[in-house]
Design a protein around this motif. Structure first.
Motif, mmCIF file in Angstrom:
data_model
loop_
_atom_site.group_PDB
_atom_site.id
_atom_site.type_symbol
_atom_site.label_atom_id
_atom_site.label_comp_id
_atom_site.label_asym_id
_atom_site.label_seq_id
_atom_site.Cartn_x
_atom_site.Cartn_y
_atom_site.Cartn_z
ATOM 1 N N ILE A 163 -5.737 11.652 21.624
ATOM 2 C CA ILE A 163 -5.885 11.927 23.055
ATOM 3 C C ILE A 163 -6.701 13.207 23.227
ATOM 4 O O ILE A 163 -6.398 14.225 22.598
ATOM 5 C CB ILE A 163 -4.495 12.107 23.708
ATOM 6 N N VAL A 164 -7.721 13.153 24.073
ATOM 7 C CA VAL A 164 -8.552 14.343 24.321
ATOM 8 C C VAL A 164 -8.633 14.601 25.823
ATOM 9 O O VAL A 164 -8.954 13.702 26.594
ATOM 10 C CB VAL A 164 -9.977 14.152 23.752
ATOM 11 N N LEU A 165 -8.286 15.808 26.228
ATOM 12 C CA LEU A 165 -8.350 16.206 27.640
ATOM 13 C C LEU A 165 -9.306 17.384 27.775
ATOM 14 O O LEU A 165 -9.228 18.333 26.998
ATOM 15 C CB LEU A 165 -6.962 16.630 28.138
ATOM 16 N N GLU A 166 -10.193 17.316 28.760
ATOM 17 C CA GLU A 166 -11.142 18.415 28.966
ATOM 18 C C GLU A 166 -11.007 19.003 30.365
ATOM 19 O O GLU A 166 -10.938 18.267 31.342
ATOM 20 C CB GLU A 166 -12.591 17.916 28.829
ATOM 21 N N HIS A 167 -10.990 20.328 30.416
ATOM 22 C CA HIS A 167 -11.020 21.050 31.690
ATOM 23 C C HIS A 167 -12.285 21.897 31.652
ATOM 24 O O HIS A 167 -12.383 22.819 30.836
ATOM 25 C CB HIS A 167 -9.751 21.913 31.809
#
Ligand code: BES
Ligand code: MN
Ligand code: ZN
Length: 492
Positions: free
Chosen positions: A238-242
Protein backbone atom coordinates in the motif's frame (compact mmCIF):
# COMPACT_ATOMS: atom_id res chain seq x y z
CA UNK A 1 -14.10 14.40 22.33
CA UNK A 2 -15.36 17.97 22.15
CA UNK A 3 -12.83 20.41 23.57
CA UNK A 4 -13.15 24.20 23.60
CA UNK A 5 -11.42 27.11 25.29
CA UNK A 6 -13.07 30.04 27.06
CA UNK A 7 -12.13 32.84 29.43
CA UNK A 8 -14.95 32.42 31.93
CA UNK A 9 -13.61 33.02 35.44
CA UNK A 10 -13.55 29.81 37.49
CA UNK A 11 -15.74 31.35 40.21
CA UNK A 12 -18.37 32.16 37.53
CA UNK A 13 -18.19 28.91 35.57
CA UNK A 14 -21.29 26.74 35.61
CA UNK A 15 -19.98 23.21 35.24
CA UNK A 16 -20.49 19.78 36.75
CA UNK A 17 -16.81 19.48 37.63
CA UNK A 18 -14.32 22.33 37.91
CA UNK A 19 -10.80 20.88 37.86
CA UNK A 20 -7.68 22.49 39.21
CA UNK A 21 -4.17 21.29 40.02
CA UNK A 22 -2.01 21.24 43.14
CA UNK A 23 1.71 20.61 43.60
CA UNK A 24 2.90 18.13 46.19
CA UNK A 25 3.16 19.64 49.69
CA UNK A 26 1.48 22.84 48.55
CA UNK A 27 -1.66 24.23 50.17
CA UNK A 28 -2.57 26.34 47.15
CA UNK A 29 -4.61 25.03 44.27
CA UNK A 30 -3.68 26.60 40.92
CA UNK A 31 -6.15 29.13 39.55
CA UNK A 32 -9.00 28.74 42.06
CA UNK A 33 -8.44 32.28 43.36
CA UNK A 34 -11.06 33.37 45.84
CA UNK A 35 -13.20 30.27 45.50
CA UNK A 36 -11.85 28.78 48.72
CA UNK A 37 -13.23 31.61 50.85
CA UNK A 38 -16.58 31.40 49.05
CA UNK A 39 -17.07 27.77 50.02
CA UNK A 40 -15.97 27.88 53.64
CA UNK A 41 -12.38 26.69 53.16
CA UNK A 42 -13.56 23.48 51.51
CA UNK A 43 -10.72 23.73 48.95
CA UNK A 44 -8.14 23.77 51.75
CA UNK A 45 -9.82 20.75 53.34
CA UNK A 46 -9.78 18.93 50.01
CA UNK A 47 -6.09 19.62 49.50
CA UNK A 48 -5.36 18.27 52.97
CA UNK A 49 -6.99 14.98 52.02
CA UNK A 50 -4.39 14.29 49.35
CA UNK A 51 -0.63 14.65 49.32
CA UNK A 52 -0.55 16.12 45.86
CA UNK A 53 1.24 13.12 44.38
CA UNK A 54 0.89 12.61 40.61
CA UNK A 55 -2.66 11.63 39.75
CA UNK A 56 -4.16 11.84 43.24
CA UNK A 57 -7.67 13.31 43.08
CA UNK A 58 -9.89 14.99 45.67
CA UNK A 59 -13.51 15.93 44.98
CA UNK A 60 -15.30 18.69 46.86
CA UNK A 61 -19.03 19.39 46.74
CA UNK A 62 -19.81 23.11 46.56
CA UNK A 63 -23.47 23.00 47.71
CA UNK A 64 -24.49 25.77 45.29
CA UNK A 65 -22.25 28.34 46.92
CA UNK A 66 -20.65 28.86 43.48
CA UNK A 67 -21.98 27.96 40.00
CA UNK A 68 -19.67 24.90 39.70
CA UNK A 69 -21.33 21.83 41.20
CA UNK A 70 -18.09 20.16 42.30
CA UNK A 71 -14.41 20.98 42.42
CA UNK A 72 -11.75 18.44 41.64
CA UNK A 73 -8.20 18.96 42.85
CA UNK A 74 -5.58 16.90 41.02
CA UNK A 75 -2.03 16.29 42.29
CA UNK A 76 0.87 17.12 39.97
CA UNK A 77 3.69 15.89 42.20
CA UNK A 78 6.64 18.11 43.21
CA UNK A 79 6.66 21.48 41.44
CA UNK A 80 10.19 21.09 40.08
CA UNK A 81 9.38 17.68 38.58
CA UNK A 82 6.31 18.55 36.55
CA UNK A 83 6.81 17.39 32.97
CA UNK A 84 4.60 17.28 29.91
CA UNK A 85 3.96 13.61 30.60
CA UNK A 86 2.85 14.35 34.16
CA UNK A 87 0.27 16.75 32.72
CA UNK A 88 -0.78 14.17 30.13
CA UNK A 89 -1.20 11.50 32.80
CA UNK A 90 -3.08 13.71 35.24
CA UNK A 91 -5.39 15.09 32.53
CA UNK A 92 -6.15 11.47 31.61
CA UNK A 93 -7.04 10.61 35.21
CA UNK A 94 -9.29 13.65 35.43
CA UNK A 95 -11.12 12.80 32.19
CA UNK A 96 -11.63 9.20 33.29
CA UNK A 97 -13.01 10.43 36.61
CA UNK A 98 -15.44 12.78 34.84
CA UNK A 99 -16.56 9.93 32.62
CA UNK A 100 -17.04 7.50 35.48
CA UNK A 101 -19.17 10.09 37.29
CA UNK A 102 -21.41 10.03 34.21
CA UNK A 103 -20.96 13.74 33.51
CA UNK A 104 -21.81 15.29 30.15
CA UNK A 105 -19.15 18.00 30.55
CA UNK A 106 -16.31 19.14 32.80
CA UNK A 107 -13.86 22.05 32.94
CA UNK A 108 -10.14 22.31 33.54
CA UNK A 109 -8.40 25.50 34.65
CA UNK A 110 -5.21 25.72 32.56
CA UNK A 111 -2.47 25.65 35.20
CA UNK A 112 0.23 28.29 35.23
CA UNK A 113 3.15 29.03 37.47
CA UNK A 114 5.76 26.60 36.25
CA UNK A 115 8.34 26.95 33.50
CA UNK A 116 6.51 25.14 30.70
CA UNK A 117 5.20 27.00 27.68
CA UNK A 118 1.41 27.32 27.82
CA UNK A 119 0.87 25.81 24.39
CA UNK A 120 2.82 22.73 25.48
CA UNK A 121 0.71 22.57 28.64
CA UNK A 122 -2.46 22.70 26.55
CA UNK A 123 -1.14 20.09 24.09
CA UNK A 124 -0.45 17.66 26.92
CA UNK A 125 -3.80 18.22 28.61
CA UNK A 126 -5.69 17.75 25.35
CA UNK A 127 -3.74 14.58 24.49
CA UNK A 128 -4.12 13.17 27.98
CA UNK A 129 -7.85 13.81 28.13
CA UNK A 130 -8.73 12.73 24.60
CA UNK A 131 -6.54 9.64 24.36
CA UNK A 132 -7.59 8.29 27.75
CA UNK A 133 -11.22 8.31 26.59
CA UNK A 134 -10.35 5.81 23.87
CA UNK A 135 -11.93 2.38 23.98
CA UNK A 136 -12.37 -0.32 21.39
CA UNK A 137 -15.95 -1.53 21.68
CA UNK A 138 -16.78 -2.29 18.05
CA UNK A 139 -17.62 -5.91 18.88
CA UNK A 140 -19.41 -5.32 22.19
CA UNK A 141 -23.12 -4.93 22.69
CA UNK A 142 -22.52 -2.93 25.82
CA UNK A 143 -20.71 0.22 24.70
CA UNK A 144 -18.43 2.19 26.98
CA UNK A 145 -19.70 5.21 28.87
CA UNK A 146 -20.39 8.51 27.09
CA UNK A 147 -17.45 10.83 26.56
CA UNK A 148 -17.94 14.17 28.35
CA UNK A 149 -17.17 17.52 26.68
CA UNK A 150 -14.26 19.53 28.02
CA UNK A 151 -13.88 23.30 28.52
CA UNK A 152 -10.40 24.69 29.07
CA UNK A 153 -10.51 27.87 31.13
CA UNK A 154 -7.80 30.31 30.10
CA UNK A 155 -7.58 34.12 30.09
CA UNK A 156 -6.66 34.30 26.38
CA UNK A 157 -8.74 31.53 24.77
CA UNK A 158 -7.97 32.62 21.21
CA UNK A 159 -4.29 32.01 21.83
CA UNK A 160 -4.81 28.30 22.50
CA UNK A 161 -7.62 27.58 20.03
CA UNK A 162 -5.29 26.51 17.23
CA UNK A 163 -3.18 24.39 19.59
CA UNK A 164 -6.32 22.56 20.68
CA UNK A 165 -7.52 21.84 17.17
CA UNK A 166 -4.09 20.72 15.92
CA UNK A 167 -3.60 18.48 18.92
CA UNK A 168 -7.03 16.97 18.42
CA UNK A 169 -6.20 16.13 14.81
CA UNK A 170 -3.01 14.37 15.90
CA UNK A 171 -4.88 12.52 18.64
CA UNK A 172 -7.50 11.44 16.11
CA UNK A 173 -4.66 10.10 13.97
CA UNK A 174 -3.54 8.06 16.97
CA UNK A 175 -7.10 6.83 17.59
CA UNK A 176 -7.48 5.89 13.94
CA UNK A 177 -4.26 3.85 14.12
CA UNK A 178 -5.56 2.16 17.29
CA UNK A 179 -8.94 1.38 15.72
CA UNK A 180 -7.41 -0.49 12.80
CA UNK A 181 -4.66 -2.13 14.85
CA UNK A 182 -7.23 -3.48 17.33
CA UNK A 183 -9.23 -5.24 14.61
CA UNK A 184 -9.12 -9.04 14.82
CA UNK A 185 -7.11 -10.87 12.15
CA UNK A 186 -10.24 -12.41 10.59
CA UNK A 187 -11.52 -8.93 9.80
CA UNK A 188 -8.28 -7.26 8.84
CA UNK A 189 -6.31 -9.18 6.24
CA UNK A 190 -4.04 -7.27 3.80
CA UNK A 191 -6.93 -6.59 1.39
CA UNK A 192 -9.02 -4.99 4.14
CA UNK A 193 -6.09 -2.89 5.26
CA UNK A 194 -5.78 -1.74 1.64
CA UNK A 195 -9.46 -0.73 1.55
CA UNK A 196 -9.00 1.32 4.72
CA UNK A 197 -6.08 3.10 3.04
CA UNK A 198 -8.15 3.72 -0.08
CA UNK A 199 -11.08 5.20 1.76
CA UNK A 200 -8.74 7.37 3.84
CA UNK A 201 -7.16 8.53 0.60
CA UNK A 202 -10.44 9.46 -1.03
CA UNK A 203 -11.70 11.28 2.08
CA UNK A 204 -8.46 13.18 2.68
CA UNK A 205 -7.30 13.76 -0.91
CA UNK A 206 -4.25 11.51 -0.71
CA UNK A 207 -2.87 9.64 -3.67
CA UNK A 208 -3.16 5.89 -3.14
CA UNK A 209 -1.79 2.91 -5.00
CA UNK A 210 -2.19 -0.71 -3.94
CA UNK A 211 -0.01 -3.36 -5.58
CA UNK A 212 -1.72 -6.73 -6.04
CA UNK A 213 0.02 -10.09 -5.68
CA UNK A 214 0.47 -10.30 -9.44
CA UNK A 215 2.03 -6.86 -9.67
CA UNK A 216 4.30 -7.65 -6.73
CA UNK A 217 5.45 -10.82 -8.49
CA UNK A 218 6.00 -9.00 -11.74
CA UNK A 219 7.99 -6.24 -10.05
CA UNK A 220 10.06 -8.76 -8.09
CA UNK A 221 9.10 -7.97 -4.52
CA UNK A 222 10.65 -11.30 -3.51
CA UNK A 223 10.37 -10.72 0.26
CA UNK A 224 6.68 -9.79 0.27
CA UNK A 225 5.83 -12.62 -2.13
CA UNK A 226 7.74 -15.25 -0.12
CA UNK A 227 6.20 -14.34 3.24
CA UNK A 228 2.72 -13.89 1.73
CA UNK A 229 2.59 -17.10 -0.28
CA UNK A 230 1.49 -19.32 2.63
CA UNK A 231 -1.82 -17.55 3.11
CA UNK A 232 -4.94 -17.49 0.99
CA UNK A 233 -5.21 -13.84 2.01
CA UNK A 234 -2.99 -12.33 -0.65
CA UNK A 235 -0.25 -9.82 0.14
CA UNK A 236 -0.56 -6.13 -0.74
CA UNK A 237 1.80 -3.21 -0.90
CA UNK A 238 0.00 0.00 0.00
CA UNK A 239 1.40 3.41 -0.96
CA UNK A 240 -0.10 6.74 0.15
CA UNK A 241 1.19 10.11 -1.03
CA UNK A 242 0.59 13.55 0.45
CA UNK A 243 2.05 16.18 -1.90
CA UNK A 244 1.72 19.64 -0.45
CA UNK A 245 5.37 20.62 -0.57
CA UNK A 246 7.25 22.20 -3.46
CA UNK A 247 7.40 20.01 -6.52
CA UNK A 248 11.18 19.95 -6.26
CA UNK A 249 11.18 18.94 -2.57
CA UNK A 250 12.25 15.35 -2.00
CA UNK A 251 9.68 13.59 0.15
CA UNK A 252 9.97 11.98 3.55
CA UNK A 253 9.06 8.30 3.37
CA UNK A 254 7.55 6.44 6.32
CA UNK A 255 7.35 2.64 6.09
CA UNK A 256 5.34 0.42 8.43
CA UNK A 257 5.28 -3.35 8.86
CA UNK A 258 1.76 -4.74 8.55
CA UNK A 259 1.73 -8.47 9.15
CA UNK A 260 -2.00 -8.85 9.76
CA UNK A 261 -1.32 -12.08 11.63
CA UNK A 262 2.05 -13.63 12.44
CA UNK A 263 1.83 -17.34 13.23
CA UNK A 264 5.55 -17.64 12.57
CA UNK A 265 4.80 -19.68 9.44
CA UNK A 266 6.56 -23.08 9.19
CA UNK A 267 8.77 -21.99 12.12
CA UNK A 268 5.50 -21.78 14.03
CA UNK A 269 5.17 -19.82 17.25
CA UNK A 270 3.96 -21.37 20.52
CA UNK A 271 0.17 -21.00 20.83
CA UNK A 272 0.30 -19.13 24.12
CA UNK A 273 -0.32 -15.43 23.37
CA UNK A 274 -0.30 -16.09 19.63
CA UNK A 275 -3.55 -14.07 19.51
CA UNK A 276 -1.48 -10.97 20.24
CA UNK A 277 0.16 -11.36 16.85
CA UNK A 278 -2.82 -9.55 15.34
CA UNK A 279 -0.88 -6.53 16.57
CA UNK A 280 1.94 -7.36 14.16
CA UNK A 281 0.31 -4.87 11.79
CA UNK A 282 0.84 -1.95 14.17
CA UNK A 283 3.71 -0.37 12.22
CA UNK A 284 1.48 -0.11 9.16
CA UNK A 285 -1.37 1.29 11.25
CA UNK A 286 0.97 3.95 12.61
CA UNK A 287 1.72 4.97 9.02
CA UNK A 288 -2.02 5.23 8.31
CA UNK A 289 -2.49 7.40 11.42
CA UNK A 290 0.41 9.64 10.38
CA UNK A 291 -0.98 10.09 6.86
CA UNK A 292 -4.43 10.90 8.24
CA UNK A 293 -3.09 13.59 10.60
CA UNK A 294 -0.67 15.05 8.05
CA UNK A 295 -3.41 15.40 5.45
CA UNK A 296 -5.91 16.93 7.89
CA UNK A 297 -3.31 19.42 9.10
CA UNK A 298 -2.52 20.16 5.44
CA UNK A 299 1.20 20.21 6.30
CA UNK A 300 3.12 21.93 3.49
CA UNK A 301 5.40 18.95 2.85
CA UNK A 302 5.76 15.93 0.62
CA UNK A 303 5.40 12.68 2.51
CA UNK A 304 4.86 9.11 1.38
CA UNK A 305 3.55 6.24 3.50
CA UNK A 306 4.45 2.70 2.43
CA UNK A 307 2.85 -0.35 4.02
CA UNK A 308 3.90 -3.87 3.04
CA UNK A 309 1.13 -6.17 4.24
CA UNK A 310 1.03 -9.96 4.46
CA UNK A 311 -0.35 -12.75 6.60
CA UNK A 312 2.38 -15.13 7.79
CA UNK A 313 0.80 -18.60 7.74
CA UNK A 314 2.03 -22.20 7.64
CA UNK A 315 0.73 -24.33 4.77
CA UNK A 316 1.54 -26.29 1.67
CA UNK A 317 2.55 -23.18 -0.19
CA UNK A 318 4.48 -21.47 2.57
CA UNK A 319 8.09 -20.44 2.25
CA UNK A 320 10.42 -22.63 4.28
CA UNK A 321 13.58 -22.61 6.33
CA UNK A 322 16.36 -23.30 3.81
CA UNK A 323 14.75 -21.32 0.99
CA UNK A 324 16.86 -18.69 -0.69
CA UNK A 325 14.86 -15.73 -1.95
CA UNK A 326 15.74 -12.65 -3.99
CA UNK A 327 14.61 -9.36 -2.49
CA UNK A 328 13.45 -6.26 -4.41
CA UNK A 329 16.97 -4.85 -4.02
CA UNK A 330 18.38 -7.79 -5.98
CA UNK A 331 20.17 -9.13 -2.90
CA UNK A 332 19.49 -12.72 -1.84
CA UNK A 333 18.46 -13.89 1.61
CA UNK A 334 18.82 -17.34 3.11
CA UNK A 335 15.72 -18.09 5.16
CA UNK A 336 16.64 -19.83 8.41
CA UNK A 337 13.50 -18.96 10.34
CA UNK A 338 10.18 -18.10 8.71
CA UNK A 339 9.22 -16.21 11.86
CA UNK A 340 11.78 -13.54 11.00
CA UNK A 341 9.38 -12.33 8.29
CA UNK A 342 9.04 -8.64 9.09
CA UNK A 343 12.53 -7.74 7.88
CA UNK A 344 11.85 -9.44 4.52
CA UNK A 345 8.76 -7.41 3.70
CA UNK A 346 10.28 -4.23 5.14
CA UNK A 347 13.47 -4.63 3.14
CA UNK A 348 11.39 -4.74 -0.06
CA UNK A 349 9.37 -1.69 1.00
CA UNK A 350 12.45 0.31 2.00
CA UNK A 351 14.29 -0.45 -1.27
CA UNK A 352 11.19 0.42 -3.25
CA UNK A 353 10.67 3.67 -1.34
CA UNK A 354 14.25 4.75 -2.02
CA UNK A 355 14.27 3.71 -5.67
CA UNK A 356 10.94 5.28 -6.50
CA UNK A 357 11.06 8.47 -4.41
CA UNK A 358 14.76 9.28 -3.66
CA UNK A 359 13.55 10.53 -0.26
CA UNK A 360 15.46 12.98 1.92
CA UNK A 361 14.70 10.78 4.90
CA UNK A 362 13.24 7.31 5.38
CA UNK A 363 11.88 6.04 8.70
CA UNK A 364 10.33 2.66 9.42
CA UNK A 365 8.11 1.40 12.24
CA UNK A 366 7.85 -2.31 12.98
CA UNK A 367 6.90 -4.77 15.69
CA UNK A 368 10.07 -6.48 14.62
CA UNK A 369 11.71 -8.39 17.46
CA UNK A 370 10.85 -9.99 20.78
CA UNK A 371 14.44 -9.15 21.67
CA UNK A 372 13.47 -5.47 21.79
CA UNK A 373 11.05 -6.23 24.63
CA UNK A 374 13.80 -8.14 26.45
CA UNK A 375 16.14 -5.16 26.08
CA UNK A 376 13.83 -2.20 26.67
CA UNK A 377 10.52 -3.45 28.10
CA UNK A 378 7.08 -2.16 27.20
CA UNK A 379 7.48 1.56 27.49
CA UNK A 380 10.45 2.33 25.29
CA UNK A 381 10.92 1.59 21.59
CA UNK A 382 14.27 0.68 20.01
CA UNK A 383 15.86 3.21 17.67
CA UNK A 384 18.56 2.17 15.22
CA UNK A 385 20.14 4.64 12.82
CA UNK A 386 23.42 5.37 11.09
CA UNK A 387 22.38 9.02 10.85
CA UNK A 388 23.29 11.02 13.96
CA UNK A 389 21.28 14.11 13.02
CA UNK A 390 18.10 12.22 12.30
CA UNK A 391 18.46 10.17 15.48
CA UNK A 392 18.94 13.31 17.59
CA UNK A 393 15.86 14.95 16.09
CA UNK A 394 13.76 11.87 16.73
CA UNK A 395 15.02 11.74 20.31
CA UNK A 396 14.00 15.37 20.81
CA UNK A 397 10.48 14.62 19.57
CA UNK A 398 10.46 11.51 21.71
CA UNK A 399 11.19 13.57 24.83
CA UNK A 400 8.39 15.97 24.00
CA UNK A 401 5.74 13.39 23.20
CA UNK A 402 6.84 10.72 25.71
CA UNK A 403 6.69 8.20 22.93
CA UNK A 404 10.00 7.04 24.24
CA UNK A 405 12.83 5.69 22.13
CA UNK A 406 16.30 4.48 23.08
CA UNK A 407 19.05 4.27 20.53
CA UNK A 408 20.91 0.99 20.08
CA UNK A 409 24.24 0.76 18.27
CA UNK A 410 24.83 -0.49 14.75
CA UNK A 411 28.12 -1.05 12.94
CA UNK A 412 29.94 -3.52 10.67
CA UNK A 413 30.26 -6.11 13.45
CA UNK A 414 26.48 -6.45 13.50
CA UNK A 415 26.36 -6.47 9.71
CA UNK A 416 28.79 -9.42 9.81
CA UNK A 417 26.46 -11.34 12.13
CA UNK A 418 23.97 -11.86 9.31
CA UNK A 419 26.49 -12.99 6.64
CA UNK A 420 25.46 -16.22 4.93
CA UNK A 421 27.56 -18.96 3.34
CA UNK A 422 25.13 -19.47 0.48
CA UNK A 423 23.39 -16.09 -0.02
CA UNK A 424 24.06 -12.39 0.51
CA UNK A 425 22.45 -12.47 3.96
CA UNK A 426 20.83 -14.76 6.52
CA UNK A 427 17.41 -13.66 7.77
CA UNK A 428 18.45 -14.24 11.40
CA UNK A 429 21.68 -13.85 13.33
CA UNK A 430 23.62 -16.83 14.63
CA UNK A 431 22.28 -17.34 18.13
CA UNK A 432 20.19 -14.85 20.01
CA UNK A 433 22.75 -12.11 20.55
CA UNK A 434 21.62 -8.56 19.72
CA UNK A 435 18.40 -9.72 18.04
CA UNK A 436 17.01 -6.22 17.58
CA UNK A 437 20.21 -4.99 15.97
CA UNK A 438 20.76 -7.95 13.66
CA UNK A 439 17.20 -7.38 12.41
CA UNK A 440 18.05 -3.71 11.82
CA UNK A 441 21.29 -4.76 10.09
CA UNK A 442 19.21 -6.80 7.66
CA UNK A 443 17.16 -3.69 6.90
CA UNK A 444 20.31 -1.59 6.54
CA UNK A 445 21.16 -3.77 3.54
CA UNK A 446 18.04 -2.49 1.82
CA UNK A 447 18.92 1.17 2.35
CA UNK A 448 21.65 3.00 0.44
CA UNK A 449 23.07 6.19 1.95
CA UNK A 450 19.64 7.77 2.42
CA UNK A 451 19.32 8.99 6.05
CA UNK A 452 17.32 6.18 7.65
CA UNK A 453 15.94 5.42 11.10
CA UNK A 454 14.37 2.17 12.23
CA UNK A 455 12.00 2.13 15.20
CA UNK A 456 11.24 -1.27 16.73
CA UNK A 457 7.84 -0.96 18.46
CA UNK A 458 7.49 -4.63 19.51
CA UNK A 459 7.18 -3.59 23.16
CA UNK A 460 5.25 -0.36 22.82
CA UNK A 461 2.65 -1.00 20.10
CA UNK A 462 0.05 -2.37 22.49
CA UNK A 463 -0.62 -2.73 26.19
CA UNK A 464 -1.86 -5.91 27.85
CA UNK A 465 -3.90 -4.10 30.45
CA UNK A 466 -4.81 -0.50 31.05
CA UNK A 467 -1.52 0.63 32.51
CA UNK A 468 -2.53 2.61 35.56
CA UNK A 469 0.52 4.73 35.06
CA UNK A 470 -0.47 5.99 31.63
CA UNK A 471 -4.24 6.39 31.39
CA UNK A 472 -3.83 7.78 27.87
CA UNK A 473 -2.72 4.32 26.70
CA UNK A 474 -5.73 2.13 27.50
CA UNK A 475 -5.75 -1.61 26.83
CA UNK A 476 -4.94 -2.63 23.28
CA UNK A 477 -3.10 -0.84 20.50
CA UNK A 478 -1.41 2.44 21.48
CA UNK A 479 -0.89 4.04 18.07
CA UNK A 480 2.74 4.55 19.10
CA UNK A 481 4.64 6.70 16.62
CA UNK A 482 1.88 8.97 15.34
CA UNK A 483 2.49 11.71 17.92
CA UNK A 484 6.26 11.21 17.66
CA UNK A 485 6.38 11.70 13.89
CA UNK A 486 3.86 14.55 13.85
CA UNK A 487 6.05 16.39 16.36
CA UNK A 488 9.12 15.62 14.26
CA UNK A 489 7.42 16.88 11.09
CA UNK A 490 6.19 20.09 12.70
CA UNK A 491 9.52 20.95 14.31
CA UNK A 492 11.90 20.17 11.42
N1 BES B 1 6.39 -10.05 15.13
C1 BES B 1 7.46 -10.74 15.72
C2 BES B 1 8.15 -9.97 16.82
C3 BES B 1 7.35 -9.80 18.09
C4 BES B 1 7.25 -10.82 19.01
C5 BES B 1 6.75 -8.59 18.36
C6 BES B 1 6.53 -10.63 20.18
C7 BES B 1 6.03 -8.40 19.53
C8 BES B 1 5.93 -9.43 20.44
C9 BES B 1 8.52 -11.04 14.65
O1 BES B 1 8.03 -11.32 13.39
C10 BES B 1 9.25 -12.26 15.12
O2 BES B 1 8.65 -13.28 15.22
N2 BES B 1 10.53 -12.12 15.40
C11 BES B 1 11.32 -13.21 15.88
C12 BES B 1 12.67 -13.13 15.24
C13 BES B 1 13.52 -14.34 15.50
C14 BES B 1 12.98 -15.54 14.78
C15 BES B 1 14.93 -14.04 15.04
C16 BES B 1 11.43 -13.08 17.40
O3 BES B 1 11.59 -11.95 17.89
O4 BES B 1 11.32 -14.07 18.08
MN1 MN C 1 7.49 -13.33 13.14
ZN1 ZN D 1 6.23 -10.50 12.90
Amino acid sequence: MKIKSENTKPQKKKTALLCSFVFEKSSESLGLGKINSKINDAVKDGIKEIKGKVGELAIIQTYRMIPAKRILIAGLGPKNKVTLDVLRIVAGKIAQKAQSLGLSEFSIIIPQGFPIDVSDVVTSIVEGAQLSMYSFDKYKKEKSEKIPDLSLLFADPQKIREVISKTQIVSQGTEYARNIANLPPNECAPSQLASFAKSLASKNKLKCKVFSKNELKQKKFGGIIAVGQGSKNEPKLIVLEHNRGKRSDKPIVIVGKAVTFDTGGISIKPSEKMDEMKFDKCGGCTVLGIMKAVSELKLPINIVGIIPSVENMPGGESYRPGDIIRLYSGKTAEILNTDAEGRLILADALSYGIKKYSPKIIIDFATLTGACIVALGNNVAGLVSYDKKLAEKLKASSEKTSEEVWQLPINDDYMDMIKSNVADMRNIGKGRAAGTITAAAFLANAVDDTPWAHIDIAGTAWTQDATKKKPYNPKGATGFGVRLILDYLSSN
